[in-house]
Design an enzyme around this catalytic site. Structure first.
Site, short mmCIF file in Angstrom:
data_model
loop_
_atom_site.label_atom_id
_atom_site.label_comp_id
_atom_site.label_asym_id
_atom_site.label_seq_id
_atom_site.Cartn_x
_atom_site.Cartn_y
_atom_site.Cartn_z
N ASN A 36 12.35 -10.96 -20.62
CA ASN A 36 12.61 -12.33 -20.16
C ASN A 36 14.02 -12.37 -19.55
O ASN A 36 14.77 -11.41 -19.68
CB ASN A 36 12.42 -13.35 -21.29
N VAL A 45 5.57 -6.59 -25.37
CA VAL A 45 6.05 -5.24 -25.07
C VAL A 45 7.57 -5.16 -25.19
O VAL A 45 8.13 -4.13 -25.60
CB VAL A 45 5.52 -4.79 -23.68
N ASP A 46 8.25 -6.25 -24.87
CA ASP A 46 9.71 -6.33 -24.97
C ASP A 46 10.15 -6.07 -26.42
O ASP A 46 11.04 -5.23 -26.69
CB ASP A 46 10.14 -7.73 -24.52
N VAL A 132 2.20 -13.08 -22.69
CA VAL A 132 2.70 -14.43 -22.95
C VAL A 132 2.84 -15.23 -21.64
O VAL A 132 2.68 -16.45 -21.63
CB VAL A 132 4.06 -14.33 -23.68
P1 ADP Z 1 4.88 -11.04 -20.34
O1 ADP Z 1 5.82 -11.98 -21.04
O2 ADP Z 1 5.48 -10.44 -19.07
O3 ADP Z 1 3.52 -11.62 -20.16
P2 ADP Z 1 3.98 -9.45 -22.66
O4 ADP Z 1 4.76 -8.44 -23.40
O5 ADP Z 1 3.59 -10.70 -23.39
O6 ADP Z 1 4.83 -9.76 -21.33
O7 ADP Z 1 2.65 -8.79 -22.10
C1 ADP Z 1 2.63 -7.91 -21.00
C2 ADP Z 1 1.53 -6.87 -21.22
O8 ADP Z 1 2.05 -5.84 -22.08
C3 ADP Z 1 0.28 -7.39 -21.90
O9 ADP Z 1 -0.87 -6.84 -21.24
C4 ADP Z 1 0.39 -6.84 -23.32
O10 ADP Z 1 -0.88 -6.62 -23.91
C5 ADP Z 1 1.08 -5.52 -23.04
N1 ADP Z 1 1.73 -4.85 -24.18
C6 ADP Z 1 2.15 -5.37 -25.36
N2 ADP Z 1 2.68 -4.40 -26.14
C7 ADP Z 1 2.59 -3.23 -25.43
C8 ADP Z 1 2.95 -1.87 -25.69
N3 ADP Z 1 3.53 -1.51 -26.82
N4 ADP Z 1 2.69 -0.95 -24.72
C9 ADP Z 1 2.11 -1.30 -23.54
N5 ADP Z 1 1.77 -2.56 -23.25
C10 ADP Z 1 1.99 -3.52 -24.17
#
Ligand code: ADP
Length: 185
Positions: A36, A45-46, A132
């Site tokens: 973010n 993922v963050d 998200v």
């Molecule tokens: P954003 O806020 O950009 O939508 P998110 O982290 O909520 O970011 O989600 C982005 C994508 O990353 C989603 O498809 C989610 O399922 C995926 N994701 C979450 N954890 C991981 C991980 N450990 N490795 C790879 N992808 C992930």
């Protein structure tokens, strides 16, 4: 579920692979974080990247002063197997008429440009904005595949781009987007 790797036809497309799994475990030169704009950590993922990298990553991110949507910043990767983390800020989906597609495309382009400048040979992307931030997954997959191909057609580096799917929905969307682009649709 989808196969662990998808190899594709043309030259640039052959340098793109779809893999299913956890991006924090990938031993590549750079992984991309869907951050973010504060760059101070979040969920999804963050959160996973910051947990796996350790507190040194947050300390370096604090020195950067945030990042506007569509842009990218590069840091070390600390306890991760990767060498660099490239933090990019995807758009929040607001219906599609707020420049979301251009901003998402810019995330891919600017992350690849940061990587290229560091001599990165292998890079892994998560599905930016598909969690998200609620970007429709099929539309996001088409943008990802198109932007990455365009970049690879123009540059020798990175050599290989992994599109990492966390779950079968994203995996299916990437595979379909790759098929469409191969067939010139
Ligand atoms: P954003 O806020 O950009 O939508 P998110 O982290 O909520 O970011 O989600 C982005 C994508 O990353 C989603 O498809 C989610 O399922 C995926 N994701 C979450 N954890 C991981 C991980 N450990 N490795 C790879 N992808 C992930």
């Amino acid at each position: 579920m989808c196969a662990s790797e998808t190899h594709t036809g043309s030259k640039a497309l052959a340098r793109m692979e779809v893999v299913e799994g956890d991006i924090t475990r990938m031993a590549v030169d750079a992984i991309v974080n869907a951050a973010n704009s504060s760059l101070l950590g979040g969920g999804g993922v963050d959160g996973a990247i910051h947990r796996a990298a350790g507190p040194e990553l947050l300390a370096e991110c604090r020195t950067l002063g945030g990042c506007p949507t569509g842009e990218a910043r590069i840091t070390g990767a600390y306890r991760l197997p990767a060498t660099y983390v490239i933090h990019t800020v995807g758009p929040v989906w607001q219906g599609g008429d707020r420049g979301e597609a251009e901003l998402l495309a810019a995330c891919y382009h600017n992350s690849l440009e940061q990587a290229r400048q560091k001599g990165v040979r292998t890079i892994a992307f998560p599905a930016i904005s598909c969690g998200v931030y609620r970007y429709p997954v099929m539309e996001a997959a088409r943008i990802a595949v198109r932007e990455v191909r365009e970049f690879l057609e123009r540059h020798a580096l990175p050599e290989t781009v992994y599109l990492v799917c966390f779950g079968p929905e994203v995996c299916r969307a990437y595979r379909r987007a790759l098929e469409e682009i191969q067939e010139g649709r």
